[in-house]
Design an enzyme around this catalytic site. Sequence first.
Site, mmCIF file in Angstrom:
data_model
loop_
_atom_site.group_PDB
_atom_site.id
_atom_site.type_symbol
_atom_site.label_atom_id
_atom_site.label_comp_id
_atom_site.label_asym_id
_atom_site.label_seq_id
_atom_site.Cartn_x
_atom_site.Cartn_y
_atom_site.Cartn_z
ATOM 1 N N ARG A 282 1.238 17.108 12.878
ATOM 2 C CA ARG A 282 2.280 17.986 12.981
ATOM 3 C C ARG A 282 1.917 19.455 12.653
ATOM 4 O O ARG A 282 2.381 20.143 11.654
ATOM 5 C CB ARG A 282 3.321 17.517 12.167
ATOM 6 C CG ARG A 282 3.835 16.165 12.443
ATOM 7 C CD ARG A 282 5.253 15.741 11.476
ATOM 8 N NE ARG A 282 4.741 15.724 9.975
ATOM 9 C CZ ARG A 282 4.208 14.876 9.245
ATOM 10 N NH1 ARG A 282 3.929 13.999 9.936
ATOM 11 N NH2 ARG A 282 4.055 14.989 8.038
ATOM 12 N N GLN B 128 -3.143 2.512 15.104
ATOM 13 C CA GLN B 128 -2.074 2.885 14.167
ATOM 14 C C GLN B 128 -1.179 3.783 14.817
ATOM 15 O O GLN B 128 0.055 3.893 14.771
ATOM 16 C CB GLN B 128 -2.471 3.364 12.822
ATOM 17 C CG GLN B 128 -1.926 3.814 11.924
ATOM 18 C CD GLN B 128 -2.324 4.428 10.723
ATOM 19 O OE1 GLN B 128 -3.755 4.553 10.485
ATOM 20 N NE2 GLN B 128 -1.479 5.056 9.724
ATOM 21 N N LYS C 64 -3.662 -1.880 10.209
ATOM 22 C CA LYS C 64 -3.983 -1.849 8.974
ATOM 23 C C LYS C 64 -4.321 -3.173 8.562
ATOM 24 O O LYS C 64 -4.792 -3.457 7.653
ATOM 25 C CB LYS C 64 -2.990 -1.412 8.042
ATOM 26 C CG LYS C 64 -2.513 0.091 8.217
ATOM 27 C CD LYS C 64 -3.575 0.964 7.301
ATOM 28 C CE LYS C 64 -3.202 2.354 7.311
ATOM 29 N NZ LYS C 64 -4.109 3.075 6.365
ATOM 30 N N THR D 146 -4.699 6.445 0.115
ATOM 31 C CA THR D 146 -6.036 7.081 0.130
ATOM 32 C C THR D 146 -5.933 7.967 -1.057
ATOM 33 O O THR D 146 -4.802 8.799 -1.191
ATOM 34 C CB THR D 146 -6.152 7.987 1.407
ATOM 35 O OG1 THR D 146 -6.170 7.120 2.498
ATOM 36 C CG2 THR D 146 -7.370 8.831 1.566
ATOM 37 N N ASP E 263 -9.092 0.397 2.241
ATOM 38 C CA ASP E 263 -7.896 -0.290 3.248
ATOM 39 C C ASP E 263 -8.399 0.290 4.524
ATOM 40 O O ASP E 263 -7.961 1.399 5.032
ATOM 41 C CB ASP E 263 -6.589 0.347 2.733
ATOM 42 C CG ASP E 263 -5.412 -0.430 3.596
ATOM 43 O OD1 ASP E 263 -5.586 -1.747 3.738
ATOM 44 O OD2 ASP E 263 -4.538 0.189 4.070
ATOM 45 N N ASP F 157 0.834 -1.355 0.158
ATOM 46 C CA ASP F 157 0.033 -0.002 0.047
ATOM 47 C C ASP F 157 0.901 1.165 0.176
ATOM 48 O O ASP F 157 1.803 1.408 0.777
ATOM 49 C CB ASP F 157 -0.752 -0.047 1.232
ATOM 50 C CG ASP F 157 -1.960 1.135 1.093
ATOM 51 O OD1 ASP F 157 -2.421 1.204 -0.089
ATOM 52 O OD2 ASP F 157 -2.707 1.355 1.996
ATOM 53 N N THR G 125 -8.830 -5.805 4.059
ATOM 54 C CA THR G 125 -8.469 -4.830 3.154
ATOM 55 C C THR G 125 -9.681 -5.301 2.142
ATOM 56 O O THR G 125 -9.398 -6.535 1.779
ATOM 57 C CB THR G 125 -7.129 -5.002 2.572
ATOM 58 O OG1 THR G 125 -6.220 -4.285 3.341
ATOM 59 C CG2 THR G 125 -7.184 -3.800 1.292
ATOM 60 N N TYR H 9 3.042 2.940 15.324
ATOM 61 C CA TYR H 9 3.894 3.238 13.900
ATOM 62 C C TYR H 9 5.049 3.642 14.118
ATOM 63 O O TYR H 9 5.940 3.660 13.151
ATOM 64 C CB TYR H 9 2.696 3.976 12.968
ATOM 65 C CG TYR H 9 3.009 5.310 13.060
ATOM 66 C CD1 TYR H 9 3.771 6.378 12.334
ATOM 67 C CD2 TYR H 9 2.296 6.362 13.917
ATOM 68 C CE1 TYR H 9 3.882 7.457 12.274
ATOM 69 C CE2 TYR H 9 2.569 7.709 14.272
ATOM 70 C CZ TYR H 9 3.305 8.287 13.410
ATOM 71 O OH TYR H 9 3.422 9.828 13.464
ATOM 72 N N TYR I 98 1.221 5.818 -0.664
ATOM 73 C CA TYR I 98 0.637 6.939 0.091
ATOM 74 C C TYR I 98 0.884 7.978 -0.984
ATOM 75 O O TYR I 98 1.762 9.043 -0.761
ATOM 76 C CB TYR I 98 1.741 6.891 1.455
ATOM 77 C CG TYR I 98 1.450 8.201 2.208
ATOM 78 C CD1 TYR I 98 0.254 8.312 2.873
ATOM 79 C CD2 TYR I 98 2.422 8.876 2.775
ATOM 80 C CE1 TYR I 98 -0.125 9.097 4.048
ATOM 81 C CE2 TYR I 98 2.226 9.937 3.757
ATOM 82 C CZ TYR I 98 1.037 9.870 4.281
ATOM 83 O OH TYR I 98 0.805 10.887 5.509
ATOM 84 N N GLU J 96 -9.131 3.774 -2.338
ATOM 85 C CA GLU J 96 -8.068 3.617 -3.013
ATOM 86 C C GLU J 96 -8.324 3.103 -4.427
ATOM 87 O O GLU J 96 -9.551 2.348 -4.315
ATOM 88 C CB GLU J 96 -7.114 2.849 -2.218
ATOM 89 C CG GLU J 96 -6.636 3.459 -0.656
ATOM 90 C CD GLU J 96 -5.566 2.720 -0.013
ATOM 91 O OE1 GLU J 96 -4.637 2.017 -0.808
ATOM 92 O OE2 GLU J 96 -5.286 2.735 1.191
#
Length: 407
Positions: free
Chosen positions: A138, A235, A248, A339, A228, A122, A252, A239, A124, A196
Amino acid sequence: MTATSWVEGADPGPFGLAHLPYGVFSTRKDPAPRIGVRIGDQILDLRALATGTFFLPWIRPAFHEHALNAFMAMGPPAWRLVRHQLTELLSDRRHQDQSATLLTPVDRAHLHLPFHVADYVDFYASEHHAANLGRLFRPDAEPLLPNWKHLPVGYHGRAGTVVPSGTPVVRPRGQRKTPDGPVEFGPSARLDIEAEVGFVVGVGTDLGTPVNPDDFAEHVFGAVLVNDWSARDIQAWEYVPLGPFLGKSFATSIGHWVTPLDALAAAKAEAPVQDPAPLGYLQETERFGYDLSMSVRWNGTQVSRPPFKGMYWTPAQMLAHLTVNGASLRTGDLFASGTVSGAAADERGSFLELTWGGKEPVTVGDGESRAFLEDGDTVVLEATAPGPDGSVIGLGEVTGTILPAPH
């Protein structure tokens, strides 16, 4: 002028002669899974067709299998030959009387996972999605991390939990950090989706052999829709430092129908300009994505329409990157885009983004407020693409309903 099918109602429609997606089905009368091709609201039985002399002898055995893998492994010459033959069969009325006996209505068939999944990766690849998550997690830093525009970020998923559309999704359990500090174990309270597009590998490679992005169509058989499912609280705790794992890997969902790449020829679209220019192994002679218009429905309410056309990293670049270290491809490998999100608020392909971390709930169903998925909720993903001469290709749907976590 594009040819039309003698199958009633097939043209115009999302499953017309210009599409012809492959799947695996069975019936109450014949419960053995077998390969079919969809035309309108009917499925043409390719196992039955291969029993005669319609296909060449070297192709027929592939259609006596219970999944698409053997056919996908034959490569583009076989894919194109069969597509040409099926187009002729389903458009020439001289074949109508005999071939009509090989049709099964979709609503009388049980649909299965269309191929055996070898590996699952998968990515990103949406800049809007990555930037949205950066702003959420952030807020005082740059939205994108330094590596994001230099390589397609991805992770290896769990092939054994890839399931066909309609399979219920059991709410996962795991560790999560509570707001006031303690770590606890329990059902995910922030269960999410990721809308996705996935790509299915047909032709494998030897270990140690990278794939050039220009060879994308020599290896990739077709595309499927992907959801997904993601447990955001699990997560978030797990992670760092190695990335997604239990948040994850529980489920799926993919569509029942694999759309051949050739059916998406009219949907090719220029991909966004990349700055900085990628390294040599990621540069494409023809840089393109696909103009797919996606839809997300939550308990019957459409909440988002993510556009695949704007993905920063293309499917060909994803394939090149996942093999550049010498990792081999296998027939049945599935790699997904991550995504799909656009610039607008109603184009976000995850509920984490759509509700901005749960702070801006949406109204779904009969006026219910939702931030994340609750037990009993149903999500349906759909997508369409432009076909030849103004026609529309429909990639089907991916649906899943949330079941409670085990006690």
